[in-house]
Design an enzyme around this catalytic site. Structure first.
Site, PDB file in Angstrom:
ATOM      1  N   GLY A 232       0.749  -1.085  -0.156  1.00 17.79           N
ATOM      2  CA  GLY A 232       0.013   0.046   0.092  1.00 17.79           C
ATOM      3  C   GLY A 232       0.789   1.071   0.045  1.00 17.79           C
ATOM      4  O   GLY A 232       2.118   1.491  -0.449  1.00 17.79           O
ATOM      5  N   CYS A 258      12.040  -0.868   2.321  1.00 15.29           N
ATOM      6  CA  CYS A 258      10.937  -0.594   1.256  1.00 15.29           C
ATOM      7  C   CYS A 258       9.902   0.098   1.930  1.00 15.29           C
ATOM      8  O   CYS A 258      10.304   1.528   1.962  1.00 15.29           O
ATOM      9  CB  CYS A 258      10.314  -2.243   0.912  1.00 15.29           C
ATOM     10  N   LEU A 259       8.834  -0.386   2.348  1.00 15.20           N
ATOM     11  CA  LEU A 259       7.773   0.676   3.039  1.00 15.20           C
ATOM     12  C   LEU A 259       8.480   1.211   4.242  1.00 15.20           C
ATOM     13  O   LEU A 259       7.966   2.579   4.508  1.00 15.20           O
ATOM     14  CB  LEU A 259       6.546  -0.162   3.430  1.00 15.20           C
ATOM     15  N   GLN A 262      10.366   4.211   2.878  1.00 13.84           N
ATOM     16  CA  GLN A 262       9.528   5.196   2.699  1.00 13.84           C
ATOM     17  C   GLN A 262       8.945   6.148   3.919  1.00 13.84           C
ATOM     18  O   GLN A 262       8.878   7.274   3.831  1.00 13.84           O
ATOM     19  CB  GLN A 262       8.331   4.568   1.900  1.00 13.84           C
ATOM     20  N   ASN A 300      10.477  -5.202  -4.843  1.00 15.81           N
ATOM     21  CA  ASN A 300       8.859  -5.156  -4.997  1.00 15.81           C
ATOM     22  C   ASN A 300       8.297  -3.862  -4.389  1.00 15.81           C
ATOM     23  O   ASN A 300       7.991  -3.830  -3.207  1.00 15.81           O
ATOM     24  CB  ASN A 300       8.658  -6.556  -4.178  1.00 15.81           C
ATOM     25  N   GLY A 302       5.721  -0.458  -5.309  1.00 17.52           N
ATOM     26  CA  GLY A 302       5.000   0.575  -6.367  1.00 17.52           C
ATOM     27  C   GLY A 302       5.210   2.124  -5.978  1.00 17.52           C
ATOM     28  O   GLY A 302       4.271   2.842  -6.805  1.00 17.52           O
ATOM     29  N   PHE A 303       5.692   2.437  -4.738  1.00 17.61           N
ATOM     30  CA  PHE A 303       5.836   3.679  -4.510  1.00 17.61           C
ATOM     31  C   PHE A 303       7.269   3.952  -4.408  1.00 17.61           C
ATOM     32  O   PHE A 303       8.016   3.032  -4.175  1.00 17.61           O
ATOM     33  CB  PHE A 303       5.119   3.838  -3.125  1.00 17.61           C
ATOM     34  N   HIS A 344      15.212  -5.417  -1.353  1.00 13.55           N
ATOM     35  CA  HIS A 344      15.028  -6.420  -0.244  1.00 13.55           C
ATOM     36  C   HIS A 344      16.487  -7.030   0.027  1.00 13.55           C
ATOM     37  O   HIS A 344      16.701  -8.085  -0.877  1.00 13.55           O
ATOM     38  CB  HIS A 344      14.152  -7.439  -0.657  1.00 13.55           C
ATOM     39  N   GLU A 346      17.337  -9.127   2.416  1.00 13.92           N
ATOM     40  CA  GLU A 346      16.890 -10.420   2.749  1.00 13.92           C
ATOM     41  C   GLU A 346      16.779 -11.377   1.409  1.00 13.92           C
ATOM     42  O   GLU A 346      16.548 -12.627   1.622  1.00 13.92           O
ATOM     43  CB  GLU A 346      15.854 -10.408   3.793  1.00 13.92           C
TER      44      GLU A 346
END
Length: 373
Positions: A232, A258-259, A262, A300, A302-303, A344, A346
Site C-alpha cells: 500500500g 521498502c515501505l 518510505q 517489490n 510501487g511507490f 530487499h 533479505e
C-alpha cells in the site's frame, strides 16, 4: 492433461482492455486488485506469500509456473497474500524432490484464483506502456458489464492503507531470548526471511503491530529498531511516521526496508509518490554510492521517495541509486545511525548481494552500545 475442459477466463483492466485465458484447476469466480508483474524466473511461492503484494493481481513473466511445486519452508508469511495469479503456462505436476506438494494444492488451500494460457508478454507490455491499474480476473466471462461496475468501485492503490491488513495483531518474539542484541521491529508487512536474517546475527526480535507507539517499542529496551516492508501507500501510516520521528530523535540505530524506507523519508519531510508500474523482480541493478560497487537486487514496490527532495535535504544523504531509472534506492541520516533501502537485502527470492546491509545495521548497534555504555 489434467483439467482439459477448463473454464474460460479473462482479465478485465480498469480502462476496459480485456485479455483472455483459462481458469487454473477447477476454481471459479472473480478476484480484484491492482495488476502488476514480477520478472523473477524463480521464487513464485515466496512472491505469492510476500505481504507487500497484498491486494495485487500478480502477472508472472516466467513462462512456467508451478513446475517445482511448493515447499513449506519457502513461505514469507502465513498464507498467500496476492489477490490472484495470471500466468502463461501452469504446471499441475512438479519434479522437485524437495517439494511437499503441487502448487495447485497449495493455492487451493489458500483459496487463490488463478488463470493461465494468457499472453503474458502482451499483458506486461501493456502495463509497461499504460501503467499499473486495477483489474479483475474472472471466470464470469458473460458478465463484462457487471464486472466493470464492480471494478469501478475498487479503491486505487494511491492513498490506500493496507499495512493493517497484513500486520500482526499482537506483539510476538522471534529468535533466541538469550541473544546478544534486542530489536524492536514494526510489522507493516514483514517477511519471515528478514526475521531469520536478524536472528542469524544474534538478535532477539520483538515484532510489533503496525500502529504500535514509540513508547511501546521502547519499553522492550531494544538496541535497535527495524521498519519492515509492506503493501500500500506509505502516506496514510501516520502512527508509523510519528513513531519513526521519535525513534530518530532517540539516537538509537534504525534500519528500514521498502515501505519502512518510505516511512523514514516521510518522517524527514521527504514526500513519496506512486510509480508508473513499479519495480518487481530479482535482477534490479543498484549502485552503492558509498562504495562505488554495483548490486543485483530483489525489488517489490510501487511507490518511491522523491529524489529531488532527498538531495535538497540538509540532513539526508542518498546512498543507493537504481540504475534503470535513477530513482533513490537508499538514504541515510548524516548525523544519526539511521539508514534505509528501497529493495530487499533479505532476498527470498533473489540474489544476496545486499545482505551486508544487515551487517551494517549490527555495526551501528555495536558502535551505539559502546558509545552509551
Amino acid at each position: 492433461m489434467k483439467y482439459q475442459n477448463r473454464k474460460k477466463a479473462l482479465i478485465l483492466l480498469a480502462d476496459g482492455t480485456i485479455f483472455y485465458g483459462k481458469a487454473v484447476g477447477g476454481k471459479e469466480g472473480s478476484a480484484f486488485g491492482e495488476v502488476c508483474f514480477n520478472t523473477g524466473m524463480t521464487g513464485y511461492q515466496e512472491i505469492f506469500t510476500d505481504p507487500s503484494y497484498f491486494g495485487q493481481l500478480m502477472v508472472t513473466t516466467n513462462a512456467h509456473i508451478g513446475n517445482y511445486g511448493a515447499n513449506a519452508e519457502e513461505i514469507e508469511s502465513e498464507g498467500i497474500k496476492i489477490s490472484g495469479l495470471i500466468c502463461r503456462n501452469f504446471s499441475y505436476h512438479y519434479s522437485r524432490p524437495a517439494a511437499d506438494e503441487a502448487l495447485e494444492s497449495f493455492m487451493n488451500r489458500n483459496k487463490l484464483l488463478a488463470i493461465s494460457d494468457v499472453d503474458t508478454r502482451a499483458l506486461v507490455n501493456y502495463i509497461r506502456d499504460n501503467g499499473a491499474m486495477n483489474a479483475v480476473i474472472t471466470t464470469e466471462v458473460d458478465n463484462i458489464e457487471g464486472l466493470k461496475k464492480q471494478l469501478a468501485e475498487v479503491p486505487n492503490m494511491e492513498g490506500l492503507e493496507l499495512a493493517s491488513k497484513v500486520s500482526t495483531k499482537e506483539p510476538y518474539f522471534f529468535g533466541k531470548e538469550n541473544a546478544t542484541y534486542k530489536i524492536s521491529a514494526l510489522d507493516i508487512g514483514i517477511k519471515k526471511n528478514i526475521l531469520r536474517n536478524l536472528a542469524n546475527r544474534d538478535c532477539y526480535v520483538k515484532v510489533f503491530p503496525y500502529n504500535a507507539s514509540f513508547e511501546e517499542m521502547e519499553a522492550f529496551q531494544p538496541d535497535g529498531y527495524f521498519l519492515s516492508n509492506g503493501p500500500g501507500d506509505p502516506q496514510p501510516l501516520n502512527d508509523a511516521i510519528e513513531a519513526t520521528k521519535k525513534i530518530i530523535a532517540s539516537g538509537t540505530p534504525l534500519f528500514g526496508i521498502c515501505l519502512g524506507h518510505q516511512i523514514i523519508a516521510l518522517a524527514n519531510g521527504i514526500s513519496t509518490y506512486k510509480m508508473h508500474h513499479g519495480h518487481r523482480g530479482i535482477n534490479h541493478p543498484i549502485m552503492n554510492l558509498l562504495t562505488g560497487k554495483g548490486e543485483i537486487t530483489s525489488q517489490n514496490h510501487g511507490f518511491a521517495i522523491s529524489r529531488e527532495e532527498a538531495e535538497a535535504h540538509p540532513d539526508i544523504e542518498i546512498t543507493h541509486v537504481h540504475l534503470n531509472d535513477h530513482t533513490a534506492a537508499g538514504i541515510r541520516i548524516k548525523d544519526k545511525p539511521v539508514f534505509s533501502v528501497q529493495y530487499h537485502p533479505e532476498a527470498s527470492p533473489g540474489p544476496h548481494d545486499a545482505s551486508y546491509l544487515f551487517d551494517d545495521f549490527l555495526a551501528n548497534i555495536k558502535k551505539h552500545k559502546l558509545q552509551t555504555a
